[in-house]
Design a protein around this motif. Structure first.
Motif, PDB file in Angstrom:
ATOM      1  N   LEU A  10     -25.379   2.586   7.533  1.00  6.18           N
ATOM      2  CA  LEU A  10     -25.924   1.302   8.060  1.00  6.18           C
ATOM      3  C   LEU A  10     -25.496   0.366   7.092  1.00  6.18           C
ATOM      4  CD1 LEU A  10     -27.316  -0.046  10.357  1.00  6.18           C
ATOM      5  CD2 LEU A  10     -29.745   0.079   8.948  1.00  6.18           C
ATOM      6  N   MET A  11     -24.866  -0.849   7.678  1.00 10.02           N
ATOM      7  CA  MET A  11     -24.143  -1.895   6.830  1.00 10.02           C
ATOM      8  C   MET A  11     -24.899  -3.071   7.392  1.00 10.02           C
ATOM      9  SD  MET A  11     -20.269  -1.059   6.073  1.00 10.02           S
ATOM     10  CE  MET A  11     -19.762   0.434   4.871  1.00 10.02           C
ATOM     11  N   PHE A  12     -25.232  -3.930   6.449  1.00 11.75           N
ATOM     12  CA  PHE A  12     -25.991  -5.393   6.501  1.00 11.75           C
ATOM     13  C   PHE A  12     -24.728  -6.370   6.161  1.00 11.75           C
ATOM     14  CE2 PHE A  12     -29.180  -2.434   6.135  1.00 11.75           C
ATOM     15  CZ  PHE A  12     -30.360  -2.762   6.737  1.00 11.75           C
ATOM     16  N   PHE A  13     -24.304  -7.272   7.031  1.00 11.10           N
ATOM     17  CA  PHE A  13     -23.304  -8.072   6.918  1.00 11.10           C
ATOM     18  C   PHE A  13     -23.834  -9.376   6.955  1.00 11.10           C
ATOM     19  CE2 PHE A  13     -20.653  -4.436   7.864  1.00 11.10           C
ATOM     20  CZ  PHE A  13     -19.605  -4.644   7.071  1.00 11.10           C
ATOM     21  N   LYS A  14     -23.851 -10.404   5.996  1.00  9.38           N
ATOM     22  CA  LYS A  14     -24.761 -11.721   5.981  1.00  9.38           C
ATOM     23  C   LYS A  14     -23.326 -12.587   6.039  1.00  9.38           C
ATOM     24  CE  LYS A  14     -27.513 -15.246   5.870  1.00  9.38           C
ATOM     25  NZ  LYS A  14     -28.761 -15.157   5.542  1.00  9.38           N
ATOM     26  N   ASP A  15     -23.116 -13.476   7.068  1.00  5.43           N
ATOM     27  CA  ASP A  15     -22.110 -14.410   7.074  1.00  5.43           C
ATOM     28  C   ASP A  15     -20.756 -13.440   6.578  1.00  5.43           C
ATOM     29  OD1 ASP A  15     -23.859 -16.477   7.738  1.00  5.43           O
ATOM     30  OD2 ASP A  15     -24.266 -16.840   5.558  1.00  5.43           O
ATOM     31  N   GLY A  16     -20.494 -12.623   7.286  1.00  6.00           N
ATOM     32  CA  GLY A  16     -19.453 -11.799   7.105  1.00  6.00           C
ATOM     33  C   GLY A  16     -19.337 -11.149   5.812  1.00  6.00           C
ATOM     34  N   LEU A  52     -20.448  -8.240   3.326  1.00  2.82           N
ATOM     35  CA  LEU A  52     -21.232  -7.087   2.883  1.00  2.82           C
ATOM     36  C   LEU A  52     -22.542  -7.265   2.063  1.00  2.82           C
ATOM     37  CD1 LEU A  52     -21.969  -3.890   3.880  1.00  2.82           C
ATOM     38  CD2 LEU A  52     -20.240  -3.388   2.043  1.00  2.82           C
ATOM     39  N   VAL A  53     -23.671  -7.156   2.382  1.00  3.37           N
ATOM     40  CA  VAL A  53     -24.625  -7.417   1.089  1.00  3.37           C
ATOM     41  C   VAL A  53     -25.620  -6.264   1.189  1.00  3.37           C
ATOM     42  CG1 VAL A  53     -24.974  -9.909   1.587  1.00  3.37           C
ATOM     43  CG2 VAL A  53     -26.452  -8.167   3.070  1.00  3.37           C
ATOM     44  N   ALA A  54     -25.757  -5.059   1.991  1.00  2.68           N
ATOM     45  CA  ALA A  54     -26.266  -3.810   1.570  1.00  2.68           C
ATOM     46  C   ALA A  54     -25.850  -2.816   2.496  1.00  2.68           C
ATOM     47  CB  ALA A  54     -27.759  -4.271   2.093  1.00  2.68           C
ATOM     48  N   THR A  55     -25.837  -1.549   1.976  1.00  4.94           N
ATOM     49  CA  THR A  55     -25.366  -0.407   2.786  1.00  4.94           C
ATOM     50  C   THR A  55     -26.560   0.716   2.573  1.00  4.94           C
ATOM     51  OG1 THR A  55     -23.150  -1.212   2.233  1.00  4.94           O
ATOM     52  CG2 THR A  55     -23.662   1.350   2.807  1.00  4.94           C
ATOM     53  N   ARG A  56     -27.019   1.289   3.590  1.00  5.96           N
ATOM     54  CA  ARG A  56     -27.782   2.456   3.431  1.00  5.96           C
ATOM     55  C   ARG A  56     -27.170   3.824   4.203  1.00  5.96           C
ATOM     56  NH1 ARG A  56     -32.100   1.222   0.419  1.00  5.96           N
ATOM     57  NH2 ARG A  56     -33.294   2.618   1.202  1.00  5.96           N
ATOM     58  N   THR A  57     -27.207   4.923   3.469  1.00  4.29           N
ATOM     59  CA  THR A  57     -26.716   6.110   4.172  1.00  4.29           C
ATOM     60  C   THR A  57     -27.916   7.083   4.584  1.00  4.29           C
ATOM     61  OG1 THR A  57     -24.603   5.986   3.036  1.00  4.29           O
ATOM     62  CG2 THR A  57     -24.997   8.021   3.691  1.00  4.29           C
TER      63      THR A  57
END
Length: 109
Positions: free
Chosen positions: A80-86, A88-93
């Motif tokens: 799961l990747m979190f993109f803020k305004d394009g 990448l701000v966080a990644t969870r596996t």
């Protein structure tokens, strides 16, 4: 949209629909036949009812978009990747508890 009601991102649409979007976008990289992927999908369905309306959730099927997964360094499903305004701000596996995911959304939204 897929059967979950989430956006479906592909190698062709990712640039515009995720990297070119303002706000927070959660991208679930999943694989066919992956039990943890199905579990995360159910958690995201629950989470979708609890998060701010401006947050977008979408999926990328890894086998159908291998170049995109490779470009972003996705080596396991689910990721799961979190993109803020394009950006990448966080990644969870793997699969986290709903409360952990909700806190991440609140932190970055």
């Amino acid at each position: 949209m897929n059967e979950t009601g989430f956006a479906v991102f592909t190698e062709r649409t990712f640039e515009v629909e995720v990297l070119g979007r303002s706000g927070l976008t959660l991208v679930d990289f999943w694989s066919e036949g992956c039990a943890p992927c199905r579990q995360l999908g159910r958690l995201l369905q629950q989470l979708a009812t609890e998060i701010p309306s401006g947050v977008r959730i979408g999926t990328v099927q890894i086998e159908e978009n291998p170049a995109l997964a490779e470009r972003l360094g996705v080596h396991a499903a689910p990721t799961l990747m979190f993109f803020k305004d394009g950006t990448l701000v966080a990644t969870r596996t793997g699969v986290d508890r709903r409360q952990v995911l909700k806190k991440l959304v609140e932190t970055h939204a």
